[in-house]
Write a protein that holds these residues in place. Structure first.
Motif, mmCIF file in Angstrom:
data_model
loop_
_atom_site.group_PDB
_atom_site.id
_atom_site.type_symbol
_atom_site.label_atom_id
_atom_site.label_comp_id
_atom_site.label_asym_id
_atom_site.label_seq_id
_atom_site.Cartn_x
_atom_site.Cartn_y
_atom_site.Cartn_z
ATOM 1 N N GLU A 43 -9.239 -28.304 26.808
ATOM 2 C CA GLU A 43 -8.703 -27.828 27.866
ATOM 3 C C GLU A 43 -8.070 -28.816 28.792
ATOM 4 O OE1 GLU A 43 -11.830 -25.245 29.576
ATOM 5 O OE2 GLU A 43 -11.758 -23.849 27.800
ATOM 6 N N GLU A 44 -8.790 -29.915 28.923
ATOM 7 C CA GLU A 44 -8.478 -30.802 30.050
ATOM 8 C C GLU A 44 -7.131 -31.461 29.652
ATOM 9 O OE1 GLU A 44 -10.033 -35.097 31.069
ATOM 10 O OE2 GLU A 44 -11.567 -33.636 31.191
ATOM 11 N N MET A 45 -6.990 -31.681 28.177
ATOM 12 C CA MET A 45 -5.684 -32.367 27.716
ATOM 13 C C MET A 45 -4.637 -31.560 27.897
ATOM 14 S SD MET A 45 -6.329 -35.472 27.011
ATOM 15 C CE MET A 45 -4.613 -35.633 26.387
ATOM 16 N N GLU A 46 -4.896 -29.915 27.565
ATOM 17 C CA GLU A 46 -3.771 -28.879 27.716
ATOM 18 C C GLU A 46 -3.539 -28.931 29.193
ATOM 19 O OE1 GLU A 46 -3.609 -24.359 27.394
ATOM 20 O OE2 GLU A 46 -4.586 -25.411 25.756
ATOM 21 N N ALA A 47 -4.404 -28.970 29.954
ATOM 22 C CA ALA A 47 -3.823 -29.093 31.391
ATOM 23 C C ALA A 47 -2.728 -30.244 31.886
ATOM 24 C CB ALA A 47 -5.075 -29.117 32.366
ATOM 25 N N LYS A 48 -3.248 -31.515 31.290
ATOM 26 C CA LYS A 48 -2.564 -32.644 31.354
ATOM 27 C C LYS A 48 -1.216 -32.540 30.761
ATOM 28 C CE LYS A 48 -6.237 -36.038 32.042
ATOM 29 N NZ LYS A 48 -7.423 -35.130 32.327
ATOM 30 N N GLN A 49 -1.202 -31.852 29.638
ATOM 31 C CA GLN A 49 0.203 -31.710 29.048
ATOM 32 C C GLN A 49 1.090 -30.846 29.755
ATOM 33 O OE1 GLN A 49 -0.997 -30.131 25.196
ATOM 34 N NE2 GLN A 49 -1.435 -32.283 24.282
ATOM 35 N N ASP A 50 0.500 -29.967 30.298
ATOM 36 C CA ASP A 50 1.113 -29.100 31.425
ATOM 37 C C ASP A 50 1.753 -29.989 32.506
ATOM 38 O OD1 ASP A 50 0.716 -26.683 29.915
ATOM 39 O OD2 ASP A 50 -0.631 -26.067 31.243
ATOM 40 N N VAL A 51 1.199 -30.644 32.965
ATOM 41 C CA VAL A 51 1.663 -31.765 34.105
ATOM 42 C C VAL A 51 2.482 -32.631 33.551
ATOM 43 C CG1 VAL A 51 0.819 -33.385 35.717
ATOM 44 C CG2 VAL A 51 -0.701 -31.385 35.449
ATOM 45 N N PHE A 52 2.462 -33.205 32.428
ATOM 46 C CA PHE A 52 3.209 -34.263 31.987
ATOM 47 C C PHE A 52 4.537 -33.710 31.369
ATOM 48 C CE2 PHE A 52 -0.512 -36.750 30.503
ATOM 49 C CZ PHE A 52 -0.352 -37.674 31.548
ATOM 50 N N MET A 53 4.649 -32.375 30.973
ATOM 51 C CA MET A 53 5.791 -31.753 30.794
ATOM 52 C C MET A 53 6.564 -31.241 31.987
ATOM 53 S SD MET A 53 7.426 -28.267 30.391
ATOM 54 C CE MET A 53 5.870 -27.198 30.838
ATOM 55 N N ALA A 54 5.611 -30.867 32.961
ATOM 56 C CA ALA A 54 6.409 -30.587 34.323
ATOM 57 C C ALA A 54 6.940 -31.816 34.937
ATOM 58 C CB ALA A 54 5.310 -29.942 35.024
ATOM 59 N N ILE A 55 6.467 -32.869 34.904
ATOM 60 C CA ILE A 55 6.978 -33.984 35.744
ATOM 61 C C ILE A 55 8.086 -34.857 34.728
ATOM 62 C CG2 ILE A 55 5.254 -34.304 37.376
ATOM 63 C CD1 ILE A 55 4.154 -36.566 35.712
ATOM 64 N N GLN A 111 13.738 -34.639 35.741
ATOM 65 C CA GLN A 111 13.987 -35.290 37.164
ATOM 66 C C GLN A 111 14.254 -34.371 38.128
ATOM 67 O OE1 GLN A 111 14.461 -38.647 37.740
ATOM 68 N NE2 GLN A 111 14.918 -38.048 40.134
ATOM 69 N N SER A 112 14.724 -33.130 38.017
ATOM 70 C CA SER A 112 14.927 -32.072 39.102
ATOM 71 C C SER A 112 13.364 -31.758 39.572
ATOM 72 C CB SER A 112 15.507 -30.939 38.627
ATOM 73 O OG SER A 112 17.106 -31.287 38.193
ATOM 74 N N ARG A 113 12.648 -31.594 38.683
ATOM 75 C CA ARG A 113 11.095 -31.177 39.216
ATOM 76 C C ARG A 113 10.430 -32.348 39.810
ATOM 77 N NH1 ARG A 113 11.579 -28.157 34.168
ATOM 78 N NH2 ARG A 113 10.523 -29.866 32.796
ATOM 79 N N ARG A 114 10.811 -33.528 39.616
ATOM 80 C CA ARG A 114 10.009 -34.605 40.327
ATOM 81 C C ARG A 114 10.852 -34.424 41.684
ATOM 82 N NH1 ARG A 114 10.776 -37.288 35.206
ATOM 83 N NH2 ARG A 114 12.782 -38.357 36.077
ATOM 84 N N GLU A 115 11.902 -34.309 41.750
ATOM 85 C CA GLU A 115 12.688 -34.354 42.937
ATOM 86 C C GLU A 115 12.128 -33.149 43.977
ATOM 87 O OE1 GLU A 115 16.922 -34.707 42.714
ATOM 88 O OE2 GLU A 115 16.941 -36.151 41.388
ATOM 89 N N ILE A 116 12.056 -31.993 43.245
ATOM 90 C CA ILE A 116 11.142 -31.060 43.959
ATOM 91 C C ILE A 116 9.998 -31.224 44.667
ATOM 92 C CG2 ILE A 116 10.207 -28.613 43.857
ATOM 93 C CD1 ILE A 116 12.733 -27.750 41.893
ATOM 94 N N LEU A 117 9.278 -32.019 43.633
ATOM 95 C CA LEU A 117 7.897 -32.309 44.110
ATOM 96 C C LEU A 117 7.979 -33.382 45.353
ATOM 97 C CD1 LEU A 117 6.041 -32.768 40.970
ATOM 98 C CD2 LEU A 117 5.639 -31.071 42.590
ATOM 99 N N GLN A 118 8.985 -34.367 45.207
ATOM 100 C CA GLN A 118 8.968 -35.374 46.306
ATOM 101 C C GLN A 118 9.378 -34.704 47.854
ATOM 102 O OE1 GLN A 118 11.764 -37.933 44.371
ATOM 103 N NE2 GLN A 118 10.364 -39.627 44.161
ATOM 104 N N LEU A 119 10.312 -33.780 47.462
ATOM 105 C CA LEU A 119 10.967 -32.924 48.760
ATOM 106 C C LEU A 119 9.455 -32.246 49.350
ATOM 107 C CD1 LEU A 119 14.324 -31.638 47.341
ATOM 108 C CD2 LEU A 119 14.045 -33.193 49.485
#
Length: 96
Positions: free
Chosen positions: A6-18, A21-29
């Motif tokens: 479960e921990e690895m699955e959660a990390k995979q979701d985060v890695f996939m999300a970041i 580039q557009s999602r990283r920019e949203i996070l920065q904003l």
């Protein structure tokens, strides 16, 4: 206690999300402005409102963004906890 799978699955979701580039920019904003509505994110991108909504949905699935309905609009804010957890996990490889 979280199981390893479960921990690895959660990390995979985060890695996939970041990974995008557009999602990283949203996070920065969101980090810079604390909280923004969709219409406040639009001027920062050359993509459609629908595309930004889809990016926000992916970020929400990874628990990187939280939302709150305020009147007729939805406000988005950064949830840095999953990034901190990934950073901590990556830290074990720092001295290799």
């Amino acid at each position: 206690m979280v199981k390893c799978g479960e921990e690895m699955e959660a990390k995979q979701d985060v890695f996939m999300a970041i990974a995008d580039q557009s999602r990283r920019e949203i996070l920065q904003l969101l980090m810079k402005h604390k909280e923004l509505a969709l219409h406040e994110l639009l001027p920062h991108f050359e993509i459609s409102r629908t595309a930004i909504s889809k990016h926000l949905a992916i970020l929400k699935t990874a628990d990187l963004v939280q939302s709150q309905k305020v009147g007729r609009e939805t406000r988005y804010r950064l949830n840095a906890k999953p990034l901190k957890e990934v950073n901590q996990w990556l830290g074990q490889y720092e001295n290799l």
